[in-house]
Design a protein around this motif. Structure first.
Motif: not given
Ligand code: ZN
Length: 174
Positions: A44, A46, A48, A50, A69, A73
């Motif tokens: 993922s 940064a 977004e 989590a 993570v 995030q």
């Protein structure tokens, strides 16, 4: 190039989700965006959110020993108690400890802090984030910003649980 395309794709999904009347369409678009995201980047990005889920059971166990993570995030974490025992005897919470915190020392102090959800007021500076205590069949969700990159310890601070109910929360560099 690839990530620019992905960005615009996610942006368009978000715009759709905000303006759309159809929750189902938004949800399925969002799910496919997540799949594309992990295919393109392997993790993922940064910025977004989590979404994490962890379970506790009647055997005093979390189902996860590792959570991960990315720095920067926002984290939305849901703790689900999959057992049936009440919070009074088999309560669980999820507590993320600051680096350098002595887990046993914290756990001992937490055991005496029932009136504060087993979060000892004297140790609140060592708590990055925590949920409330839940009993069997209950769940709770919290949101917090991921701390800087590094490894952190998470525990359940219900009396006597931290020795079994602990794990590593890894924040990867963004
Ligand atoms: Zn517990």
């Amino acid at each position: 190039m690839k990530s620019n395309l992905l960005f615009f794709f996610i942006l368009s999904v978000l715009l759709t989700a905000c303006g759309g009347d159809s929750a189902n369409d938004a949800a399925s678009s969002s799910a496919s965006a997540e799949e594309s995201g992990s295919a393109a980047t392997g993790s993922s990005a940064a910025g977004e959110v989590a979404e994490l889920r962890i379970e506790g059971n009647d055997l005093m166990q979390f189902n996860l020993k590792q959570m991960e993570v990315t720095a920067g995030q926002r984290v939305r974490l849901t703790l689900v108690h999959t057992g049936q025992m009440p919070a009074e005897t088999m309560g669980h919470n999820w507590v993320l400890l600051a680096q350098g915190t002595d887990m046993a020392d914290f756990g001992t102090k937490a055991a005496a802090a029932r009136d504060n959800g087993y979060i000892p007021p004297s140790e609140e500076g060592k708590v990055i984030a925590h949920t409330e205590i839940v009993g069997g069949g209950e769940q709770t969700t919290i949101e917090f910003d991921a701390p800087p990159a590094g490894d952190y310890t998470f525990i359940c601070s219900f009396p006597g649980h931290y020795a079994l109910m602990n794990g590593t929360f890894t924040v990867k560099p963004g």
